[in-house]
Design a protein around this motif. Sequence first.
Motif: not given
Lengths: 166, 166
Positions: A92, A95, A101-102, A114
């Motif tokens: 979290d 990001e 980024v996911r 990821l």
Amino acid sequence: MRERKIVKNPSRAVAPRPGALNLGRLGEFVGFRLRRVQNQLSKDFASATADRGLRAGLFSSLSLIAANPGLSQNELSREIGLDKSVTVAIVDELERSGWAVRERSETDRRRHALHATAAGEAYLEELFGILEQTENAVLHQLSPAELLLLSELLDRMYAAALHEDS
Amino acid sequence: MRERKIVKNPSRAVAPRPGALNLGRLGEFVGFRLRRVQNQLSKDFASATADRGLRAGLFSSLSLIAANPGLSQNELSREIGLDKSVTVAIVDELERSGWAVRERSETDRRRHALHATAAGEAYLEELFGILEQTENAVLHQLSPAELLLLSELLDRMYAAALHEDS
DNA sequence: TATTGTTATACTCTATAACTATA
DNA sequence: TATAGTTATAGAGTATAACAATA
């Protein structure tokens, strides 16, 4: 003043600094020395990065994501040795800060793939630089050959420890 | 499946176990290996003593008190690297369990002179036995000479780290 | 059924600050 | 003024359990 018993300490390898306590049997254990050095090292790194509010596990997580693009959160959890719920919080924050980024995995839609961003890679460079500095302050006492040997011994210990669990 | 970049890893000393992640630059740092081994070791010890509800710092504190009769809480705090407020809680528990006692210092009535009880010494023996077992599971991979060398290297690193702070 | 990720939650660890009693 | 110990408290760090989506 305080009186002290004399306690034999067979594995002491260097002279104790003046004023240091008697370690007693504790000094016979490698784990104790390991913890002592590691605590000191991580405190040094923490104070060198105190301004950034770097939460625990974030640095090593970002580094592992960068080195293993497409990593899942589960795999990451296992490698850093933390619960997957902790990994959620770490990712979290990665990001939110724009460092990773996911992406949904296309082969298994449960997984998050990821990826580190360019900003994340740049941030990593910065952190590695700091880590190198704080480590060198301690490691310059050791010769390159000793450093290599130390790494090898630690790796063998780690491999043995993992084997124990299974 | 997940794709992986090839990352050079100059200080890798043993082959990675199959299925292991790429460590990337993280693998170049001794601090990382140190933490990895230490985490594993302390988890092993924690699970071997899980039934006793052994709180962090209690074991090493009791050990230091036993090796340095008359130790003050302040000295103890410094040695274990924790705040004196934490030491209060630890000594409270040691006293509640009957493993150590606080006595007023006769030369300086502000200080508590800490002493291990016979029960405390017996308890220590037990814990050292467990620690020895869990360590051996990992350390039997290393020769006695390597163990001695490892201790020496760790001591030199610790001394250098302490020097940094001052 | 099993696994991945998520949330809520509770417990432990630790430091900071304000206090007391002694020096 | 300074130091040893205490208390209250707040912020991390971490694990557990229950859940939704997907396999």
